[in-house]
Structure formats: C-alpha cells, structure tokens
Design a protein around this motif. Structure first.
Motif, mmCIF file in Angstrom:
data_model
loop_
_atom_site.group_PDB
_atom_site.id
_atom_site.type_symbol
_atom_site.label_atom_id
_atom_site.label_comp_id
_atom_site.label_asym_id
_atom_site.label_seq_id
_atom_site.Cartn_x
_atom_site.Cartn_y
_atom_site.Cartn_z
ATOM 1 N N ILE A 8 43.286 29.573 -151.511
ATOM 2 C CA ILE A 8 44.159 30.441 -152.308
ATOM 3 C C ILE A 8 45.569 30.455 -151.729
ATOM 4 C CG2 ILE A 8 44.568 32.828 -153.012
ATOM 5 C CD1 ILE A 8 41.498 33.170 -153.081
ATOM 6 N N GLY A 9 45.646 30.602 -150.404
ATOM 7 C CA GLY A 9 46.961 30.681 -149.768
ATOM 8 C C GLY A 9 47.758 29.406 -149.923
ATOM 9 N N ARG A 10 47.148 28.251 -149.645
ATOM 10 C CA ARG A 10 47.879 26.978 -149.755
ATOM 11 C C ARG A 10 48.176 26.617 -151.205
ATOM 12 N NH1 ARG A 10 45.060 23.114 -145.093
ATOM 13 N NH2 ARG A 10 45.719 24.402 -143.313
ATOM 14 N N GLY A 11 47.234 26.964 -152.076
ATOM 15 C CA GLY A 11 47.505 26.721 -153.495
ATOM 16 C C GLY A 11 48.705 27.525 -153.975
ATOM 17 N N LEU A 12 48.787 28.792 -153.573
ATOM 18 C CA LEU A 12 49.925 29.621 -153.976
ATOM 19 C C LEU A 12 51.236 29.117 -153.394
ATOM 20 C CD1 LEU A 12 48.389 33.220 -153.756
ATOM 21 C CD2 LEU A 12 49.018 31.942 -155.821
ATOM 22 N N GLY A 14 56.020 28.051 -154.489
ATOM 23 C CA GLY A 14 57.106 27.536 -153.667
ATOM 24 C C GLY A 14 57.454 28.428 -152.498
ATOM 25 N N ARG A 15 56.702 29.473 -152.277
ATOM 26 C CA ARG A 15 56.949 30.395 -151.163
ATOM 27 C C ARG A 15 56.016 30.034 -150.005
ATOM 28 N NH1 ARG A 15 57.074 36.100 -154.590
ATOM 29 N NH2 ARG A 15 58.932 35.563 -155.873
ATOM 30 N N PRO A 16 56.558 29.999 -148.770
ATOM 31 C CA PRO A 16 55.761 29.522 -147.628
ATOM 32 C C PRO A 16 54.754 30.529 -147.106
ATOM 33 C CG PRO A 16 57.935 30.168 -146.887
ATOM 34 C CD PRO A 16 57.946 30.300 -148.389
ATOM 35 N N ASP A 17 54.766 31.753 -147.618
ATOM 36 C CA ASP A 17 53.866 32.769 -147.075
ATOM 37 C C ASP A 17 53.318 33.609 -148.212
ATOM 38 O OD1 ASP A 17 52.482 34.248 -145.205
ATOM 39 O OD2 ASP A 17 54.128 35.662 -144.870
ATOM 40 N N ASN A 18 52.103 34.127 -148.008
ATOM 41 C CA ASN A 18 51.497 35.020 -148.987
ATOM 42 C C ASN A 18 50.394 35.812 -148.313
ATOM 43 O OD1 ASN A 18 48.949 33.352 -149.260
ATOM 44 N ND2 ASN A 18 50.478 31.862 -150.026
ATOM 45 N N LEU A 19 49.844 36.776 -149.015
ATOM 46 C CA LEU A 19 48.849 37.689 -148.451
ATOM 47 C C LEU A 19 47.579 36.954 -148.045
ATOM 48 C CD1 LEU A 19 47.968 40.563 -147.775
ATOM 49 C CD2 LEU A 19 47.185 40.807 -150.153
ATOM 50 N N ALA A 20 47.170 35.974 -148.840
ATOM 51 C CA ALA A 20 45.932 35.258 -148.527
ATOM 52 C C ALA A 20 46.027 34.547 -147.186
ATOM 53 C CB ALA A 20 45.628 34.253 -149.635
ATOM 54 N N LEU A 21 47.175 33.920 -146.919
ATOM 55 C CA LEU A 21 47.338 33.228 -145.644
ATOM 56 C C LEU A 21 47.384 34.211 -144.480
ATOM 57 C CD1 LEU A 21 49.880 30.370 -146.465
ATOM 58 C CD2 LEU A 21 47.420 30.196 -146.092
ATOM 59 N N ARG A 22 47.960 35.390 -144.714
ATOM 60 C CA ARG A 22 48.008 36.386 -143.623
ATOM 61 C C ARG A 22 46.610 36.910 -143.311
ATOM 62 N NH1 ARG A 22 52.979 37.850 -146.253
ATOM 63 N NH2 ARG A 22 51.949 39.499 -147.453
ATOM 64 N N ILE A 23 45.806 37.138 -144.359
ATOM 65 C CA ILE A 23 44.431 37.589 -144.122
ATOM 66 C C ILE A 23 43.640 36.492 -143.415
ATOM 67 C CG2 ILE A 23 42.281 38.296 -145.216
ATOM 68 C CD1 ILE A 23 43.931 39.556 -147.441
ATOM 69 N N ARG A 24 43.860 35.229 -143.857
ATOM 70 C CA ARG A 24 43.186 34.101 -143.200
ATOM 71 C C ARG A 24 43.557 34.018 -141.721
ATOM 72 N NH1 ARG A 24 41.768 30.870 -140.277
ATOM 73 N NH2 ARG A 24 41.133 28.705 -140.580
ATOM 74 N N ALA A 80 44.480 36.514 -139.854
ATOM 75 C CA ALA A 80 43.868 37.648 -139.168
ATOM 76 C C ALA A 80 42.401 37.371 -138.864
ATOM 77 C CB ALA A 80 44.004 38.911 -140.022
ATOM 78 N N ILE A 81 41.691 36.771 -139.825
ATOM 79 C CA ILE A 81 40.285 36.428 -139.587
ATOM 80 C C ILE A 81 40.180 35.402 -138.466
ATOM 81 C CG2 ILE A 81 38.259 35.305 -140.584
ATOM 82 C CD1 ILE A 81 38.987 36.568 -143.247
ATOM 83 N N GLY A 82 41.061 34.403 -138.488
ATOM 84 C CA GLY A 82 41.060 33.402 -137.422
ATOM 85 C C GLY A 82 41.323 34.011 -136.067
ATOM 86 N N ALA A 83 42.229 35.010 -136.038
ATOM 87 C CA ALA A 83 42.533 35.668 -134.767
ATOM 88 C C ALA A 83 41.325 36.444 -134.250
ATOM 89 C CB ALA A 83 43.730 36.604 -134.934
ATOM 90 N N VAL A 84 40.596 37.103 -135.155
ATOM 91 C CA VAL A 84 39.412 37.863 -134.741
ATOM 92 C C VAL A 84 38.339 36.926 -134.199
ATOM 93 C CG1 VAL A 84 37.517 39.309 -135.563
ATOM 94 C CG2 VAL A 84 39.856 39.785 -136.308
ATOM 95 N N VAL A 85 38.090 35.822 -134.931
ATOM 96 C CA VAL A 85 37.096 34.856 -134.463
ATOM 97 C C VAL A 85 37.533 34.245 -133.131
ATOM 98 C CG1 VAL A 85 35.950 32.666 -134.962
ATOM 99 C CG2 VAL A 85 36.270 34.351 -136.782
ATOM 100 N N GLY A 86 38.832 33.907 -133.028
ATOM 101 C CA GLY A 86 39.342 33.342 -131.777
ATOM 102 C C GLY A 86 39.210 34.303 -130.616
ATOM 103 N N LEU A 87 39.466 35.593 -130.892
ATOM 104 C CA LEU A 87 39.315 36.591 -129.836
ATOM 105 C C LEU A 87 37.858 36.683 -129.385
ATOM 106 C CD1 LEU A 87 40.455 38.876 -128.094
ATOM 107 C CD2 LEU A 87 40.060 40.445 -130.024
ATOM 108 N N GLY A 88 36.934 36.616 -130.345
ATOM 109 C CA GLY A 88 35.517 36.649 -129.972
ATOM 110 C C GLY A 88 35.125 35.456 -129.116
ATOM 111 N N VAL A 89 35.604 34.258 -129.488
ATOM 112 C CA VAL A 89 35.320 33.059 -128.699
ATOM 113 C C VAL A 89 35.905 33.204 -127.303
ATOM 114 C CG1 VAL A 89 35.770 30.589 -128.501
ATOM 115 C CG2 VAL A 89 35.181 31.567 -130.724
#
Length: 317
Positions: A183-187, A192-202, A204-213
């Motif tokens: 969704i984020g990359r498609g948007l 034409g905008r480099p940022d959106n809510l979907a990428l920010r949520i993605r 955040a999820i990556g950061a949580v998983v990375g913190l767990g690892v």
C-alpha cells in the motif's frame, strides 16, 4: 500525462503484487488456525524442533569447526607435562578426559569443543611459548570448565531458541508487513509523494520486530558473558591460583594486539555500548579484576617441574 499514467499503473502493479503475497501469507496462517491445532501439540512441536535444530547445529558445527581448524592430536610423548596437567584437572572436575589437539588459530587462544562426556581442547601452538606452566594450567582449567558445564551444547540450544522466536515473529508479522509495504509503495507511485501513513506504520512494525530480535540476541550474548565469568571462577577454584589465569588472560590480550615490526601496539578505543551488549566475552580488564579480588588473602600454590616439550605433532609426509 503519459508519465503520470505510467506511474499510476506501476503503483497499481506494485500494490497488487504485495497484496497477493500478503494474501498467501494470510491464507497460510488462516489454514493453520482453522485446523484448530491443540496449543499443547503446537508448543511441543516448536520445542522439539528447536531442540533438534540446536542439537544438530551443535553436533555438526563442532565437527565442521574441527575440520576447518585443521587441528591435530597432541601425543602424550611430545608434551607429557601438558597431558599431566590435563589429567590432574580432570580428576578434580566432573567430566571425562577430552582429546587434546593443537592448531594454528592465528592468535594465542584455546577452544573447548563438545560436551563433558565427549569433548576436545584445541590449543594454539603459540600458547606454549607465551604462557608459563601455571598460566597454561589456568587456561586449561577455564576451557575444561566450559566442557564440564556443557556450555557449547547449552549455547547452541539458546541460539536455536532465539531463531525459533524470531521465525515465529516474522511469520506472524509478515502478511501485515507485506500489505502495508505494498500500500505504501503503491501510493508513492500513484500520488508522487515519498511518504504516507502506510509506510510509517510499516516502519513502526519493523522497529518493534527489530527491537524484539535485539532483546533476545542481547539476552543470549549476556548469558555467554556470564558463562565466561563462571568458567573463570571454576578455574580459580580448581587450580587455587586466580592470578595465574589473570596473567594468562592479560598476556593473550597483549599478544593479540596489532604488530609493527617486533613491537605490539596497544589500541586505545572507546567501546560503544552496543558492542558491550552484543559481545560474547566480557572485557579482559573486568575478568582480571574479578580474579584479583578472588586472590586476595589466599595462598597461591605453585606447580614446578613442568616438562613442556614442543607441542607441534609430526605431520605425515
């Protein structure tokens, strides 16, 4: 207008591709859940898989490491004094006598491989020139302590558990992460905008998983550091000479420093906190300080008359 249309089409293609991948992951999880597996059976399967993975990693990893080191047996006739020291230490400890091997490790070092009932000690050839008899006894006792406590097997099990936890987290998070990424990359392509809510949520999820690892990895590494301290303590207890081990550790540290000509050059650097957290060994200064504290107020026995011949075994020609 043509470029804008092409960008939208690419965005839709990217979105569709990621959503298909996310749907497949979701269907896999849904199929597992729909089967209503018994939680006890599922946990048992995960535990059994983790144990088998850790054991085979430990068993085949030990064999592979010995082969890669080109370690060779150290005959008793070539180094009777070393063998006598190992014999005396084994008598005081709860383990079978390990095989004694020598290798060129690239730096003065010693490795304990295997378990308390089927182990091997690998000694770098330079240790015999670097350390005196009592210091070498301390290093031998330290490595034997690792074998006595089956630290190699336990370490393999700990890391297998870490891998299992990380794998479960990735399987659970993957469908959501794929959908949000699509969704984020498609948007990005469509708007034409480099940022959106979907990428920010993605993110955040990556950061949580990375913190767990990071946390489970840091736990595994902290256990390794504690086992090094425990092996130091056991060696000091068995030999009655904490300072000999402390001197050996200091000599090994200095011998591992960079060399310019005949001189060793001390490297002064500030250790980053993450390096300390993720290190498998505690700092030598801390180990030496702990051993010095153990030695206070103790009489230190000195072993004499050690016959240390050349440890290098004859090669077949």
């Amino acid at each position: 207008m043509g470029r804008r249309t092409l960008a939208v089409l690419i965005g839709l293609f990217v979105l569709a591709g990621y959503l298909v991948a996310a749907s497949l992951g979701y269907l896999l999880l849904a199929t597992i859940v729909a089967g209503r597996p018994d939680p006890a059976v599922l946990v048992t399967a995960l535990v059994l898989g983790t144990v088998l993975s850790g054991y085979f990693s430990y068993r085949f990893g030990t064999v592979g490491l010995l082969r890669s080191l080109d370690a060779r047996a150290l005959p008793r006739g070539r180094a009777p004094g070393i063998h006598r020291r190992v014999d005396r230490l084994v008598e005081r400890m709860d383990l079978d006598r390990p095989d004694l091997l020598v290798a060129s490790l690239g730096a003065p070092n010693a490795l304990a491989l295997g378990s308390s009932r089927r182990g091997a000690l690998v000694l770098d050839v330079w240790l015999f020139q670097l350390l005196d008899g009592n210091e070498l006894t301390g290093i031998l006792a330290h490595e034997l302590a690792h074998l006595e406590n089956d630290d190699g097997l336990v370490r393999a099990m700990v890391y297998a558990t870490v891998q299992t936890l990380v794998g479960v987290a990735l399987v659970v998070a993957a469908p959501v992460a794929l959908a949000l990424t699509g969704i984020g990359r498609g948007l990005v392509w469509i708007t034409g905008r480099p940022d959106n809510l979907a990428l920010r949520i993605r993110a955040a999820i990556g950061a949580v998983v990375g913190l767990g690892v990071f946390l489970v990895t840091a736990f595994a590494r902290s256990r390794s550091r504690r086992r090094e301290f425990a092996a130091d303590d056991r060696a000091a207890e068995v030999t009655g000479d904490p300072l000999a081990l402390a001197r050996a550790l200091r000599k090994i540290e200095r011998a591992s420093m960079p060399r310019i000509g005949p001189f060793r050059i001390p490297v002064e650097r500030d250790e980053h906190p993450l390096e300390r957290i993720l290190s498998t060994h505690p700092p030598t200064d801390e180990r030496v300080e702990r051993l010095a504290e153990r030695a206070k107020g103790r009489r230190v026995p000195v072993e004499r008359g050690d016959d240390r011949r050349s440890p290098a075994p004859a090669r077949n020609r």
